[in-house]
Motif scaffolding. Structure first.
Motif, mmCIF file in Angstrom:
data_model
loop_
_atom_site.group_PDB
_atom_site.id
_atom_site.type_symbol
_atom_site.label_atom_id
_atom_site.label_comp_id
_atom_site.label_asym_id
_atom_site.label_seq_id
_atom_site.Cartn_x
_atom_site.Cartn_y
_atom_site.Cartn_z
ATOM 1 N N SER A 85 7.605 -9.530 -7.783
ATOM 2 C CA SER A 85 7.193 -10.054 -6.544
ATOM 3 C C SER A 85 8.216 -8.614 -5.517
ATOM 4 O O SER A 85 7.398 -8.689 -4.532
ATOM 5 C CB SER A 85 8.786 -10.807 -6.534
ATOM 6 O OG SER A 85 10.474 -9.720 -6.858
ATOM 7 N N VAL A 86 8.654 -7.864 -6.616
ATOM 8 C CA VAL A 86 9.341 -6.530 -4.988
ATOM 9 C C VAL A 86 7.232 -6.220 -5.203
ATOM 10 O O VAL A 86 7.477 -5.733 -3.668
ATOM 11 C CB VAL A 86 9.764 -5.681 -5.703
ATOM 12 C CG1 VAL A 86 9.328 -3.905 -5.605
ATOM 13 C CG2 VAL A 86 11.117 -6.084 -6.008
ATOM 14 N N MET A 87 6.267 -5.954 -6.044
ATOM 15 C CA MET A 87 5.083 -5.215 -5.543
ATOM 16 C C MET A 87 4.260 -6.563 -4.240
ATOM 17 O O MET A 87 3.729 -5.862 -3.150
ATOM 18 C CB MET A 87 4.327 -5.626 -6.950
ATOM 19 C CG MET A 87 4.678 -4.386 -8.012
ATOM 20 S SD MET A 87 4.712 -3.084 -6.762
ATOM 21 C CE MET A 87 3.456 -1.654 -7.727
ATOM 22 N N TRP A 88 4.587 -6.889 -4.690
ATOM 23 C CA TRP A 88 4.009 -8.474 -3.975
ATOM 24 C C TRP A 88 4.341 -8.281 -2.808
ATOM 25 O O TRP A 88 4.330 -8.349 -1.322
ATOM 26 C CB TRP A 88 4.196 -9.390 -4.606
ATOM 27 C CG TRP A 88 3.746 -11.029 -3.041
ATOM 28 C CD1 TRP A 88 2.236 -11.436 -2.791
ATOM 29 C CD2 TRP A 88 4.635 -11.235 -1.838
ATOM 30 N NE1 TRP A 88 2.164 -11.939 -2.186
ATOM 31 C CE2 TRP A 88 4.240 -12.282 -1.921
ATOM 32 C CE3 TRP A 88 5.797 -11.612 -1.851
ATOM 33 C CZ2 TRP A 88 4.732 -13.151 -0.211
ATOM 34 C CZ3 TRP A 88 6.695 -12.519 -1.377
ATOM 35 C CH2 TRP A 88 5.627 -12.892 -0.207
ATOM 36 N N ALA A 89 5.957 -8.097 -2.368
ATOM 37 C CA ALA A 89 6.217 -7.267 -0.976
ATOM 38 C C ALA A 89 6.241 -6.339 -0.013
ATOM 39 O O ALA A 89 5.731 -6.611 1.145
ATOM 40 C CB ALA A 89 8.293 -7.935 -1.083
ATOM 41 N N CYS A 90 6.437 -5.856 -1.124
ATOM 42 C CA CYS A 90 4.990 -4.257 -0.673
ATOM 43 C C CYS A 90 4.295 -4.086 0.156
ATOM 44 O O CYS A 90 4.098 -3.904 1.175
ATOM 45 C CB CYS A 90 5.370 -3.417 -1.840
ATOM 46 S SG CYS A 90 6.966 -2.632 -2.325
ATOM 47 N N SER A 91 2.733 -4.856 -0.759
ATOM 48 C CA SER A 91 1.773 -5.299 -0.104
ATOM 49 C C SER A 91 1.824 -6.086 0.850
ATOM 50 O O SER A 91 1.125 -6.091 2.254
ATOM 51 C CB SER A 91 1.197 -6.066 -1.096
ATOM 52 O OG SER A 91 1.522 -7.373 -1.199
ATOM 53 N N LEU A 92 2.528 -7.032 1.766
ATOM 54 C CA LEU A 92 3.663 -7.629 2.383
ATOM 55 C C LEU A 92 3.555 -7.081 4.061
ATOM 56 O O LEU A 92 2.818 -7.515 4.673
ATOM 57 C CB LEU A 92 3.940 -9.191 2.151
ATOM 58 C CG LEU A 92 3.948 -10.361 2.453
ATOM 59 C CD1 LEU A 92 2.642 -11.282 2.830
ATOM 60 C CD2 LEU A 92 5.335 -11.326 2.749
ATOM 61 N N VAL A 93 4.155 -6.421 3.557
ATOM 62 C CA VAL A 93 5.006 -5.565 4.386
ATOM 63 C C VAL A 93 4.245 -4.551 4.993
ATOM 64 O O VAL A 93 4.892 -3.305 5.634
ATOM 65 C CB VAL A 93 6.447 -5.174 4.542
ATOM 66 C CG1 VAL A 93 7.103 -6.568 4.455
ATOM 67 C CG2 VAL A 93 6.481 -4.363 2.946
ATOM 68 N N GLY A 94 2.745 -3.570 4.683
ATOM 69 C CA GLY A 94 1.618 -3.173 4.486
ATOM 70 C C GLY A 94 3.019 -1.455 3.868
ATOM 71 O O GLY A 94 1.797 -0.918 4.869
ATOM 72 N N VAL A 95 3.706 -1.491 2.696
ATOM 73 C CA VAL A 95 3.654 -0.470 2.502
ATOM 74 C C VAL A 95 2.235 0.423 1.400
ATOM 75 O O VAL A 95 1.848 -0.543 0.616
ATOM 76 C CB VAL A 95 4.637 -0.844 1.272
ATOM 77 C CG1 VAL A 95 5.661 1.073 0.139
ATOM 78 C CG2 VAL A 95 6.060 -0.981 1.741
ATOM 79 N N ARG A 96 2.384 1.589 1.566
ATOM 80 C CA ARG A 96 1.136 1.913 1.094
ATOM 81 C C ARG A 96 0.758 2.231 -0.134
ATOM 82 O O ARG A 96 1.948 1.908 -0.657
ATOM 83 C CB ARG A 96 1.386 3.965 1.413
ATOM 84 C CG ARG A 96 0.717 3.443 3.413
ATOM 85 C CD ARG A 96 0.482 4.991 3.226
ATOM 86 N NE ARG A 96 -0.137 5.869 4.652
ATOM 87 C CZ ARG A 96 0.107 6.119 5.188
ATOM 88 N NH1 ARG A 96 0.138 7.107 4.103
ATOM 89 N NH2 ARG A 96 -0.733 6.665 6.413
ATOM 90 N N ARG A 97 0.292 2.287 -1.001
ATOM 91 C CA ARG A 97 -0.039 1.924 -2.604
ATOM 92 C C ARG A 97 0.795 3.334 -3.335
ATOM 93 O O ARG A 97 1.291 2.581 -4.251
ATOM 94 C CB ARG A 97 -1.199 2.266 -2.546
ATOM 95 C CG ARG A 97 -1.659 0.654 -4.397
ATOM 96 C CD ARG A 97 -3.106 0.817 -4.884
ATOM 97 N NE ARG A 97 -3.887 -0.159 -4.215
ATOM 98 C CZ ARG A 97 -3.446 -1.131 -4.844
ATOM 99 N NH1 ARG A 97 -3.192 -1.432 -5.391
ATOM 100 N NH2 ARG A 97 -4.406 -2.356 -3.736
ATOM 101 N N ARG A 98 0.859 3.855 -2.667
ATOM 102 C CA ARG A 98 1.229 5.442 -3.997
ATOM 103 C C ARG A 98 2.309 5.374 -3.496
ATOM 104 O O ARG A 98 3.489 5.638 -4.058
ATOM 105 C CB ARG A 98 0.746 6.711 -3.453
ATOM 106 C CG ARG A 98 0.847 6.719 -2.039
ATOM 107 C CD ARG A 98 0.929 8.415 -1.206
ATOM 108 N NE ARG A 98 1.058 8.051 -0.156
ATOM 109 C CZ ARG A 98 1.056 9.629 0.528
ATOM 110 N NH1 ARG A 98 0.079 10.361 0.318
ATOM 111 N NH2 ARG A 98 0.797 9.878 1.800
ATOM 112 N N TRP A 99 3.075 4.459 -2.364
ATOM 113 C CA TRP A 99 4.818 4.279 -2.802
ATOM 114 C C TRP A 99 5.110 3.105 -3.296
ATOM 115 O O TRP A 99 6.308 2.799 -3.483
ATOM 116 C CB TRP A 99 5.500 3.678 -0.963
ATOM 117 C CG TRP A 99 4.993 5.415 -0.413
ATOM 118 C CD1 TRP A 99 4.021 6.194 0.740
ATOM 119 C CD2 TRP A 99 5.572 6.803 -0.539
ATOM 120 N NE1 TRP A 99 4.235 6.946 0.912
ATOM 121 C CE2 TRP A 99 5.298 7.550 0.405
ATOM 122 C CE3 TRP A 99 6.549 7.283 -1.018
ATOM 123 C CZ2 TRP A 99 5.638 9.296 0.258
ATOM 124 C CZ3 TRP A 99 6.902 8.307 -1.311
ATOM 125 C CH2 TRP A 99 6.547 9.276 -0.678
#
Length: 784
Positions: free
Chosen positions: A268-282
């Protein structure tokens, strides 16, 4: 075979799986110097084999030798450090010492007072607290050590301890069982003193946990217990009957911090990161920080760290780009964890967690695709969701069998039905915990979002636990586990072929199903209690609860177990309407905690041990008897009782014994005589009382020859006198003991002593309720 399955690399995992049982069954019990020597031999063999690294067989031998050497070396080193110092010798002498230690794990309540209050104000009557001892003072000297000790503490002062508190306490030491992960077991001689509390982020985590519990207060009872259990492993508020239902249906793994919980959180953290536009490396660093916060919130105890590691491996299984790395990662994770804590090799929880992760890696992906292919378009994403619990159940079932003695027929169904609700409960629950830090009211509103799926999980557990034919008796031996493993492998291997043949020859498939169902349907009505029953050892968990038949719904009860619900369920099953007599062998909570359930029926009389220890439980029993206007008397050696068709001869206690455990050695020991069957009920007596029973019985040696059944003393504890086993004429033994208890009951040495003497041993932890039945000539045991 799917292409991903062909790409699985088992070369690193197989050596770990081969070395694991060597560590579990030999490396933790053999002399330390022998283990270290074998580790050196293994590393020598690996070194020689590596010289022929061009040959695949030699490379495999080298890897296996290196893994075995590493794990055995770690086991020897840990054992050497833990046993250094005088603790082991002091435990052998049962010395009273002063310990200065750090709390290594949150106190685990074993029994809860449901009987209308106690001096503890509703706090757990008994808590298991693991301590890392840094200093021991006894026999006139103080010594710095680094040894683990398990304290069996009573009262609110022990149950209120927190992880990493520094404490000081006066205790009486007892030796631990061989292979245990502690050097000694301790019984407190007074209150524990907290020297200092864990501070910093851990103190903040305590505040978050308290606010989290407060935020979930308004929701339904089942959800109020399950949401904290799924998120941080806090099971303190789970209703007892729901706990039993989840055990019966194979859902108890949800009520603990497990690899699946961690996987859901990280996903869910990884999904939230993708949802808010966090870059893949971060995204990976953010996930690691989230994992660190989760571990701190749930307490960085060994079980939580294990779950975190397995959760990371599980996340690899869900990542299509990294799935090939899953098996090597699992092998590395198991090896690292066993090096850090070799006693995990003996942990059922660790074995189940590892196997479940293996199922997630190997079976869940192809099965998920297969299920998705047969589902309608909108439901295809449910394929992996449905495949995960089935895969986990398939690989874990052979390990669960030795614990239960049966194969659950509803576990797969229960896990399938509960699976869609686990992720939303966990993810929303984590959000509730985070929001509760700053806004408790808002967190309380949000808690309903986690409560709805959690309540659904509870409903699934309760419904599935009530289904008929929920399990099939299988046996708890190693052979039974191996047989189930072989059958499981055959079913998995042949399932694609069977599915193909079914589609082309459906009539043959229908005939096979009908024939199998016909053979499975019993030819005689299923009834409980079974005809001819004289005594039933109720499955009341870690405690004693026995019911004797006195005809026409009348019964005699010997001890009442730790909790009313389990005792109530047993009495309901046997159709008890009137209790002619209650015998309380002694006042420990695991023998008197369920008295309120017995007193819901008309009770003629209660007779108990004259040793009023522990005093708080003795007062509680007296208050309950007075409240129900039930006479309460004592039982002493030499007395005889006759109640309807049941008679009894009391062998002990004749006097108080201050050595060992005073309450245990004050247990009532008696023989019950029911329709020609004689049963020796040994309470919880230890060596000291057993020696006195043997001495007193010399006045009438013939009494031993009439005994048909032995109720083994103290749940099969290793603190025993085998001369009693030698005297008993009958070869049928019953052990009332709780599944997965932390005392190591029944002790392997006790089981061996019984088996060496030819006893047929029946255990409530693996068989459930056990009925002693007779047809007038033969006496046998039937599991229910």
């Amino acid at each position: 075979m799917p292409r991903t399955a062909r790409q699985l690399d088992l070369r690193r995992l197989v050596p770990v799986l081969l070395a694991w049982p060597v560590v579990a069954f030999w490396g933790l019990v053999a002399p330390v110097w022998v283990v270290a020597l074998v580790a050196l031999v293994a590393i020598g063999a690996a070194t020689v084999a590596i010289a022929g690294r061009a040959h695949a067989v030699l490379r495999a031998v080298a890897l296996a030798g290196a893994v075995l050497a590493l794990l055995l070396g770690a086991a020897a080193a840990h054992r050497a450090v833990a046993s250094a110092g005088p603790l082991g010798a002091l435990a052998a002498e049962r010395a009273v010492v002063t310990l200065r230690a750090t709390v290594a794990a949150e106190p685990r309540p074993v029994r809860t007072d449901h009987g209308g209050g106690s001096a503890g104000g509703g706090a757990p009557a008994l808590s298991l607290v693991r301590l890392e001892v840094s200093e021991v003072a006894g026999r006139g000297r103080a010594t710095v050590v680094d040894s683990p000790v398990l304290v069996i503490g009573r009262g609110a002062d022990w149950s209120a301890l927190h992880w990493h508190d520094e404490v000081e306490a006066v205790v009486r030491l007892e030796p631990a069982e061989p292979g245990d992960d502690v050097v000694a077991v301790a019984a407190p001689k007074g209150a524990v003193r907290v020297v200092s509390r864990a501070g910093g982020v851990f103190a903040a985590a305590d505040i978050v946990r308290e606010r989290f519990r407060a935020a979930t207060d308004p929701v339904w009872a089942d959800a109020r217990g399950l949401v904290p259990a799924l998120v941080v492993g806090d099971t303190s508020r789970t209703p007892p009957d729901l706990t039993v239902a989840m055990l019966d249906t194979g859902l108890s793994h949800l009520s603990a911090v497990s690899g699946s919980n961690v996987t859901f959180v990280l996903a869910s953290v990884m999904w939230a990161c993708s949802l808010v536009g966090v870059r893949r490396r971060w995204r990976a660093p953010v996930a690691v920080l989230a994992l660190l916060g989760f571990v701190i919130l749930a307490r960085p105890e060994p079980s939580v760290v294990r779950a975190a590691v397995m959760g990371l491996v599980g996340l690899l299984a869900l990542s299509t780009s990294r799935r090939r790395a899953g098996i090597p990662a699992l092998a590395g994770a198991v090896m690292v964890l066993l090096v850090g804590d070799p006693w995990l090799a003996r942990s059922y929880g660790f074995a189940l967690s590892s196997l479940a992760t293996l199922g997630l890696l190997v079976l869940a992906p192809p099965w998920g695709r297969a299920v998705a292919r047969v589902l309608p378009g909108p439901l295809k994403p449910l394929g992996p969701v449905l495949a995960i619990p089935v895969a986990a159940q398939a690989v874990c079932a052979p390990v669960v069998v030795p614990l239960q003695g049966s194969v659950s027929l509803v576990a797969v169904l229960a896990n399938l039905l509960a699976a869609p609700f686990v992720a939303p409960t966990t993810v929303v629950g984590v959000a509730v915990a985070i929001v509760s830090v700053a806004w408790t009211t808002g967190a309380s509103w949000l808690a309903w979002g986690a409560a709805v799926p959690a309540q659904a999980i509870g409903a699934v557990a309760r419904w599935c636990s009530g289904l008929p034919f929920g399990s099939v008796a299988w046996g708890e031996s190693a052979g039974a586990a191996v047989l189930l493993a072989v059958i499981t492998v055959l079913v998995i291997a042949l399932a694609p072929w069977a599915w193909h043949r079914t589609r082309h020859r459906p009539t043959v498939a229908v005939a096979v199903v009908v024939l199998t169902a016909g053979m499975a349907v019993p030819t005689t009505p299923i009834a409980w209690p079974p005809p001819g029953w004289v005594l039933i050892a109720c499955d009341v968990g870690q405690g004693d609860g026995l019911v004797v038949d006195n005809g026409d719904g009348h019964v005699v009860v010997i001890d009442t177990g730790p909790e009313p619900e389990l005792m109530r369920r047993c009495l309901d099953r046997v159709g008890a309407t009137v209790v002619d007599l209650v015998v309380l062998t002694h006042y420990h909570a695991d023998h008197v905690g369920g008295l309120t359930a017995v007193l819901e029926r008309p009770v003629t009389e209660i007779r108990a041990s004259p040793v009023l220890d522990p005093p708080a439980e003795a007062r509680r029993v007296s208050s309950l008897a007075a409240a129900h206007r039930t006479p309460l008397g004592e039982l002493r050696a030499g007395e005889s009782l006759t109640v309807g068709g049941v008679s009894a001869d009391v062998w002990w206690p004749a006097r108080r014994i201050d050595a060992g455990s005073v309450p245990n050695n004050g247990s009532v020991v008696l023989t019950m005589h029911v329709r020609g069957v004689s049963i020796l009920l040994a309470g919880d007596i230890e060596r000291e009382a057993a020696a006195q029973v043997l001495r007193e019985s010399q006045l009438d040696p013939s009494r031993w020859g009439s005994i048909d059944v032995l109720k083994v003393a103290h749940h099969g504890s290793g603190n025993r006198d085998d001369r009693i086993l030698d005297r008993v004429a009958g070869r049928l033994a019953v052990i009332s003991v709780g599944q997965g208890n932390d005392y190591g009951h029944p002790a392997p040495a006790t089981m061996k002593a019984l088996q060496d003497r030819g006893f047929a041993v029946h255990r409530t932890d693996t068989e459930g309720d056990i009925a002693i039945v007779t047809d007038g000539t033969e006496v046998s045991a039937v599991s229910g």
